[in-house]
Design a protein around this motif. Structure first.
Motif, short mmCIF file in Angstrom:
data_model
loop_
_atom_site.label_atom_id
_atom_site.label_comp_id
_atom_site.label_asym_id
_atom_site.label_seq_id
_atom_site.Cartn_x
_atom_site.Cartn_y
_atom_site.Cartn_z
N GLN A 16 0.80 -1.21 0.00
CA GLN A 16 0.00 0.00 0.00
C GLN A 16 0.85 1.28 0.00
OE1 GLN A 16 -3.48 0.13 -0.15
NE2 GLN A 16 -3.15 -2.03 -0.65
N ASN A 17 1.97 1.26 0.73
CA ASN A 17 2.71 2.51 0.97
C ASN A 17 4.15 2.50 0.47
OD1 ASN A 17 0.46 3.58 2.48
ND2 ASN A 17 1.09 2.22 4.15
N GLY A 18 4.64 1.35 0.02
CA GLY A 18 6.03 1.27 -0.39
C GLY A 18 6.94 1.02 0.79
N LYS A 19 8.23 1.14 0.58
CA LYS A 19 9.21 0.85 1.63
C LYS A 19 9.07 1.81 2.80
CE LYS A 19 12.77 -1.17 -1.35
NZ LYS A 19 14.21 -1.15 -1.71
N VAL A 20 9.47 1.32 3.98
CA VAL A 20 9.51 2.15 5.17
C VAL A 20 10.87 2.82 5.23
CG1 VAL A 20 9.28 2.22 7.68
CG2 VAL A 20 7.95 0.56 6.35
N ARG A 21 10.90 4.12 5.25
CA ARG A 21 12.17 4.84 5.21
C ARG A 21 12.94 4.69 6.53
NH1 ARG A 21 10.42 10.79 3.59
NH2 ARG A 21 9.03 10.31 5.35
N THR A 22 14.26 4.77 6.42
CA THR A 22 15.10 4.72 7.62
C THR A 22 14.73 5.86 8.56
OG1 THR A 22 16.92 3.75 6.36
CG2 THR A 22 17.46 4.73 8.48
N GLY A 23 14.49 5.50 9.83
CA GLY A 23 14.07 6.49 10.81
C GLY A 23 12.58 6.48 11.07
N ASP A 24 11.80 5.77 10.23
CA ASP A 24 10.35 5.70 10.41
C ASP A 24 9.96 4.39 11.07
OD1 ASP A 24 10.14 8.16 9.26
OD2 ASP A 24 9.41 7.45 7.31
N ALA A 25 8.69 4.30 11.48
CA ALA A 25 8.17 3.10 12.13
C ALA A 25 6.72 2.91 11.75
CB ALA A 25 8.32 3.20 13.64
N VAL A 26 6.26 1.65 11.74
CA VAL A 26 4.86 1.31 11.47
C VAL A 26 4.41 0.29 12.51
CG1 VAL A 26 5.00 1.81 9.00
CG2 VAL A 26 5.53 -0.49 9.83
#
Length: 841
Positions: free
Chosen positions: A123-133
């Motif tokens: 749905q959103n693509g890769k999780v960027r470094t420094g982010d969290a889900v």
């Protein structure tokens, strides 16, 4: 690679458990021998509760209340079984839970965790470094999993790389807490993010985590009462978190975090010699503001003996005496012992032990300690050092002799110093007019002689600051395995000796001389984390660290120390490479003058040689720029474009020869041994069998060597040097360095040793551990005008009464040659060999 390229060695379970979660072993083996080393994922301590291994009993090590009601605590426990509302997973950008903690949590929680993660990526693509889900927790004993992506570093990250990665780790922690706040969670368990296979150093990881949590929990008034737990089940990580909490939440001792800049010294007389400035100053040594203050002490190391020592002790506090005694209980004339400055306004105190004037070699020892202090100061990147008039008190030296020795040693040091600028102060007691006059006369004499022609032998820079070289981190593989290059046997032999727990071990590496404030703070952290004692010894040009404690703790600390040494030696090599490159290739942009600095200049050249994309993003002084090598333009952070220039003094084939060389400026080309009959016979006559013969191609080294040849107007000699396995590639990169190959006895001077006789090298010990093969470089050496060497020389002796007119090298007998400038030798071939019979020396 094929299975035939890999080897496995058995290791005890307690050692495997200690190694889990630490990237130190893989980084050290890769740096030393060019091999990858990793553990079987089945041995990971992040196992599910259903594992046959006994479950951990949760153990709280620390707790503290922060903010209005939040609690921060440190636990030793299995995160897959820890009971909180949410656990944090150390995830990658693809949320592909295929190894380490991520795999353990996914296995324990069931397939729905990976399914939910896949949906987020779709749905959103890769999780960027420094982010969290956040996702559901499946069968785990918690409500949710927060997947945080921390920064990934190279196996031995440079300070520049860590400076960029640390803010991303801080951002990841804040992202976790933002989710906790948004979801109104009451408790969360966080592991040591990025410190495992992502290679972020564990001590720094703990510091960033604790400082970020403290800042967030104390400032965030709407977060509520949250229970934040730092949960790990490997002892090194637990100790690191506990140590950081005690240091930053309940500090019981202070650490000097700032490198001081010396205040205006109000010197009454100054003389600039290249990058060294000498000053005479009236004052009290204990009141100095400098990087280093030099103290004189007795062999008993009792700082209450002697007026200077007593004054320094009184101002610094009793901790100074305690730290001296922790390092040594007694010393010998010529020793220099380094401690922190405590309440003095300096970073370090160098305690010099000198001999009484009427003892044997007293004057020589006085000069030796001055020289050692200057060398140590530059190797620790100090900007200033303050000396008292050593020996004019209880040691009974005549004041004229002290002035002559100290000023001459400082002048000799200035002739060869091409590193960072340094101020050298001679701090003289105001009422002692005779001593002041003696130093003033010596300074005037040097100033007068410096007006005449100077030697240009030190025209090339041999010291610099450091950058990184990225290498791929070790991937997880089955058992304790090595995907190897020809360093395989050396790696196996080293590991078989290293992975035996002992109550004491000694790490010998001359790059310890280059440890700065950060590295010494890391050593303090290692002591606290692993509960060991680490003692540093710097003597006779050799450096070592002795580690004592419980055997498993000593092993863990040793790997951390070895990695620290590898980091420093890599930074040293990269900075040497950058300095050499800057003398030959210059990148320039008028709008961004910072690009001319050695580190940026070298980065631009590497990118130019290896970049496949037209536009290259790059960061300069915190600002993003974009470089186009096709258009030879730079677009700055404001969108403005400016012209980019490249000037290269190396031959036209240089760039083409290195295109696609993965940022390396050299190549090793294997030679067919069967076609090298002359070399084979030569080595066989010395009792050595050639296993491999490689020709070195390094246009940067070759160009500097050619410039030196033109300057000396000299023909070359074919000479040989034996080097430990771990330094062979470094010689190919930056040439011969004293750090890489130290003879047992430096009786002809403190230079770079070569031999014309291969027989002498077979038994020449060049490293602390026995090696499987003998590594010998065949070099072309410019010996020039020679004379006999002697102990303690840091440059060749003067040829005449003019102290600035020097010989080019020194000799020891008929076969030993010593040069003092690395550009006087070019590594032509690397020969890997072994003994085939006893040799006569």
């Amino acid at each position: 690679q094929s299975r035939a390229d890999s080897s496995e060695i058995p290791i005890a379970r307690e050692i495997a458990r200690m190694l889990i979660g630490s990237a130190d072993l893989g980084a050290v083996v890769l740096s030393k021998f060019g091999c990858n080393a990793a553990l079987n994922p089945a041995d990971q301590v992040w196992s599910s509760p259903s594992s046959s291994r006994p479950a951990l009993v949760p153990e709280k090590r620390f707790s503290a209340r922060l903010g209005r009601g939040s609690m921060l605590s440190v636990w030793k426990d299995d995160l897959t079984a820890h009971r909180v509302e949410a656990v944090v997973n150390a995830a990658n950008e693809d949320l592909d839970h295929c190894g380490g903690l991520a795999l353990a949590l996914s296995n324990a929680g069931g397939p729905e965790i990976q399914h939910a993660s896949n949906y987020i990526i779709q749905q959103n693509g890769k999780v960027r470094t420094g982010d969290a889900v956040i996702t559901q927790a499946g069968q785990l004993p918690c409500k949710a999993i927060i997947h945080a992506v921390g920064p990934r570093c190279s196996p031995y990250p440079s300070q520049t790389e860590l400076d960029r990665a640390a803010p991303l780790l801080k951002k990841a922690i804040c992202s976790i807490l933002d989710i906790v706040k948004r979801e109104k969670l009451k408790s969360v368990a966080i592991p040591a993010l990025s410190s495992g296979i992502f290679n972020f150093p564990l001590p720094l990881c703990a510091e960033v985590l604790v400082k970020t949590l403290k800042e967030y929990l104390e400032d965030e008034i709407h977060l509520g009462d949250v229970d934040v737990r730092l949960v790990n089940n490997d002892e090194p990580s637990v100790r690191a978190m506990e140590g950081a909490c005690r240091q930053f939440l309940r500090p019981d001792r202070s650490y000097s975090q700032a490198v001081r800049s010396p205040a205006n010294p109000q010197a009454t007389g100054s003389l600039q010699l290249g990058r060294v400035t000498l000053h005479i100053k009236k004052g009290s040594i204990e009141n100095e503001k400098a990087g280093v203050i030099v103290n004189t002490t007795s062999a008993s190391l009792d700082l209450n003996i002697g007026e200077i020592s007593k004054a320094i002790l009184e101002k610094a506090g009793k901790q100074l005496q305690q730290e001296v005694k922790r390092q040594k209980y007694s010393a010998s004339p010529g020793d220099v012992i380094r401690t922190r400055g405590f309440r003095l306004d300096c970073d370090y105190v160098y305690h010099a032990v000198c001999a009484d004037k009427y003892e044997n070699r007293a004057s020589e020892i006085l000069g030796q300690v001055v020289r050692r202090c200057l060398e140590m100061a530059t190797k620790n990147y100090m900007k200033s050092i303050s000396f008292p008039a050593i020996g004019t008190g209880n040691l009974m030296f005549p004041k004229d002799e002290v002035a002559r020795i100290m000023v001459n040693e400082a002048t000799s040091f200035a002739q060869i110093h091409n590193g960072n600028p340094i101020d050298v102060y001679f701090v003289l007691f105001p009422a002692d007019k005779a001593t002041y006059k003696a130093f003033d006369r010596e300074m005037k004499a040097v100033k007068e002689s410096s007006k005449h022609s100077r030697s240009s032998h030190s025209s090339l820079n041999d010291n610099a600051q450091g950058l990184k070289v990225c290498s791929k981190p070790s991937k997880e593989c089955n058992k304790m395995a090595f995907k190897c290059n020809p360093g395989k046997l050396e790696a196996l032999a080293w590991l078989s000796k290293t992975l035996i727990p002992r109550p004491e071990c000694v790490v010998r590496n001359n790059h310890i001389y280059y440890f700065g404030q950060k590295e010494h703070e890391d050593l303090l952290c290692f002591q606290a984390i692993h509960e060991v004692t680490i003692q540093e010894t710097l003597r006779d040009g050799k450096a070592s660290l002795c580690i004592t404690g419980q055997p498993l703790n000593v092993l863990a600390a040793r790997l951390a120390v070895e990695r620290l040494c590898c980091n420093v030696q890599e930074e040293y090599a990269v900075s040497e490479e950058s300095e050499m490159l800057q003398a030959l290739v210059r990148w320039r942009c008028d709008a961004i003058p910072e690009l001319a600095a050695p580190e940026h200049n070298a980065h631009m050249e590497r990118a130019y040689l290896t970049a496949n994309n037209e536009n290259l993003p790059y960061t300069v002084n915190g600002h993003e720029i974009e470089v186009s090598f096709k258009m030879m333009q730079v677009r700055d952070h404001a969108g403005n474009r400016c012209v980019l220039e490249r000037k290269c003094k190396i031959n036209v084939d240089y760039a083409q020869g290195l295109k696609g060389s993965n940022t390396l400026f050299y190549k090793k080309k294997p030679e067919d041994i069967s076609r090298s009959n002359k070399a084979v016979k030569l080595f066989e006559s010395a009792g050595l069998q050639i296993i491999k013969l490689e020709k070195i191609d390094n246009p940067i080294l070759e160009q500097h060597f050619q410039l030196k040849m033109n300057h000396l107007s000299d023909k070359t000699q074919t000479l040989y040097q034996r080097v430990p396995a771990q330094f062979c590639d470094l010689v190919c990169r930056v040439g011969f360095q004293r750090l890489y190959s130290e003879p047992d006895d430096r009786k002809f001077g403190d230079g770079i040793y070569f031999s014309s006789r291969l027989e002498t090298l077979a038994d020449w010990r060049t490293c602390s551990e026995p090696e499987q093969f003998i590594y010998i470089f065949q070099a072309q050496v410019l010996t020039g005008r020679q004379t006999s060497g002697s102990p303690g020389l840091i440059v060749p002796p003067a040829r005449s009464s003019d102290p600035l007119s020097l010989f080019d090298s020194v000799t020891g007998g008929t076969s030993t040659h010593v040069v003092f400038n690395s550009h006087q030798a070019y590594p032509e071939y690397l020969v890997t060999c072994r003994k085939i019979r006893a040799t006569r020396i």
